[in-house]
Design an enzyme around this catalytic site. Sequence first.
Site, PDB file in Angstrom:
ATOM      1  N   HIS A 250       0.824  -1.228   0.000  1.00  0.00           N
ATOM      2  CA  HIS A 250       0.000   0.000   0.000  1.00  0.00           C
ATOM      3  C   HIS A 250       0.852   1.270   0.000  1.00  0.00           C
ATOM      4  O   HIS A 250       0.318   2.371  -0.147  1.00  0.00           O
ATOM      5  CB  HIS A 250      -0.922   0.046   1.223  1.00  0.00           C
ATOM      6  CG  HIS A 250      -1.958  -1.034   1.245  1.00  0.00           C
ATOM      7  ND1 HIS A 250      -2.790  -1.294   0.179  1.00  0.00           N
ATOM      8  CD2 HIS A 250      -2.304  -1.932   2.218  1.00  0.00           C
ATOM      9  CE1 HIS A 250      -3.611  -2.305   0.496  1.00  0.00           C
ATOM     10  NE2 HIS A 250      -3.323  -2.716   1.709  1.00  0.00           N
TER      11      HIS A 250
ATOM     12  N   ASP B 180      -2.946 -10.659  -1.875  1.00  0.00           N
ATOM     13  CA  ASP B 180      -3.479 -10.054  -0.647  1.00  0.00           C
ATOM     14  C   ASP B 180      -4.931  -9.625  -0.919  1.00  0.00           C
ATOM     15  O   ASP B 180      -5.270  -9.260  -2.036  1.00  0.00           O
ATOM     16  CB  ASP B 180      -2.617  -8.837  -0.278  1.00  0.00           C
ATOM     17  CG  ASP B 180      -2.967  -8.242   1.074  1.00  0.00           C
ATOM     18  OD1 ASP B 180      -2.207  -8.476   2.035  1.00  0.00           O
ATOM     19  OD2 ASP B 180      -3.992  -7.530   1.163  1.00  0.00           O
TER      20      ASP B 180
ATOM     21  N   HIS C 124      -6.448  -7.058  -0.118  1.00  0.00           N
ATOM     22  CA  HIS C 124      -6.568  -5.622  -0.386  1.00  0.00           C
ATOM     23  C   HIS C 124      -5.829  -5.270  -1.674  1.00  0.00           C
ATOM     24  O   HIS C 124      -4.896  -5.971  -2.068  1.00  0.00           O
ATOM     25  CB  HIS C 124      -6.010  -4.831   0.806  1.00  0.00           C
ATOM     26  CG  HIS C 124      -6.640  -5.236   2.110  1.00  0.00           C
ATOM     27  ND1 HIS C 124      -5.962  -5.979   3.055  1.00  0.00           N
ATOM     28  CD2 HIS C 124      -7.889  -5.043   2.585  1.00  0.00           C
ATOM     29  CE1 HIS C 124      -6.788  -6.213   4.083  1.00  0.00           C
ATOM     30  NE2 HIS C 124      -7.948  -5.669   3.822  1.00  0.00           N
TER      31      HIS C 124
ATOM     32  N   ASP D 296      -4.843 -12.516   4.018  1.00  0.00           N
ATOM     33  CA  ASP D 296      -6.083 -11.949   4.553  1.00  0.00           C
ATOM     34  C   ASP D 296      -7.295 -12.221   3.659  1.00  0.00           C
ATOM     35  O   ASP D 296      -8.389 -11.756   3.934  1.00  0.00           O
ATOM     36  CB  ASP D 296      -5.924 -10.447   4.841  1.00  0.00           C
ATOM     37  CG  ASP D 296      -5.082  -9.740   3.809  1.00  0.00           C
ATOM     38  OD1 ASP D 296      -4.881 -10.299   2.714  1.00  0.00           O
ATOM     39  OD2 ASP D 296      -4.631  -8.604   4.083  1.00  0.00           O
TER      40      ASP D 296
HETATM   41 ZN   LIG Z   1      -4.106  -6.902   3.042  1.00  0.00          ZN
END
Ligand SMILES: [Zn+2]
Length: 374
Positions: free
Chosen positions: A139, A176, A178, A264
């Site tokens: 991120h 991931d 996200h 996740d």
């Molecule tokens: Zn994540």
Amino acid sequence: MATGWVYDERYMWHDTGRSSAHNEERKWIQAWEHYENPETKRRFRNLIDVAGLLDDLAPLKPRKATEEEVLRIHADAYVERVRAMSEEEGGDAGVGSPFKRGGYEIALLAAGGTLTAVDAVLDGHVQNAYALVRPPGHHAEKDWGRGFCIFANVAVAVRHAQRVRGLERVAVVDWDVHHGNGTQHAFEDDPSVLTISLHQDRWFPRDSGMIEERGTGAGLGSNINIPLPPGSGHGAYVAAFERVVIPALRAFRPDLVMVASGFDGSMYDPLGRMMAYSETYRQMTALVMEAADSLCGGRLVLSHEGGYSPIYVPFCGLAVMEQLSGQRTIAGDPMFESASTAGGQELQAHQDAVIALAEQLLSGIPRAATATAR
Ligand SMILES: [Zn+2]
């Protein structure tokens, strides 16, 4: 050849503090451990150990990335700001990326651990490698930290592979839950880096990871987002790999494949609403290994990102490490029966529709100029 394993106790000393969940302004929430705390990762490492697999992995001692190396991705002023805060009491590298005194050095060690893994693979010392680093990286933007990330570990390693090790084309697969916004932004105008992110649709960051984000300028077509609907399970993940991720790698023909490996997307994660389980990660690993074998001599490096279930991340991680190293331990997965038989694990029609849209992006992937140019 063995599978490389990057780990260092200092990663676990990265201190995110105690947290009132997502809303720091709200005072009346009982503080709790920050989601991104050491325990999940430490338990992953410990399970590898007690399952007997650690002895068969090649330990790789991480080095700190140099400033020059992180400056290939990040802005000077940002790196300086993190360094200065780290000299004092720490702070936030941007939005939601807390660290304490000394966090700068640990963030450099996380980027450096990923570099160590890449070098070991490119030098032929190991067949492939997993870097269990902390803090995560996908991120992190050019000039600010975001979502628990400080430096873009994988992106820094991609540029190292190209600028220092002379590779032309690198592909990054981000599983991931996200969106890998930082990795996308680092390379969106660059046709020499293919970035693919599978993530939960409009989750985090909320306003990024849309299927329409395909890269810009010369890099048009070199970014693929597969925003899977919440509730996607084993069937959806495997279908997305078989129909989009692997064909994309084959079209792009990378010299190295990197995976931003978050766990996740699992059924038991507090920060995602997907239904993957250990066999999902094992199968995705097998598919990427097979592609890397046929495209770039098996050169594959995974770098750890998210995953917040202290109970379940270790078993997903163990499945990946077993697959990478070609071994099976007796540890098993205590949640396997419960997770694999849950309703909705099969590919659903609305998930199939998203994957079908992503399949249309395959024709736009920038090709290698000629075979000899590689
Ligand atoms: Zn994540």
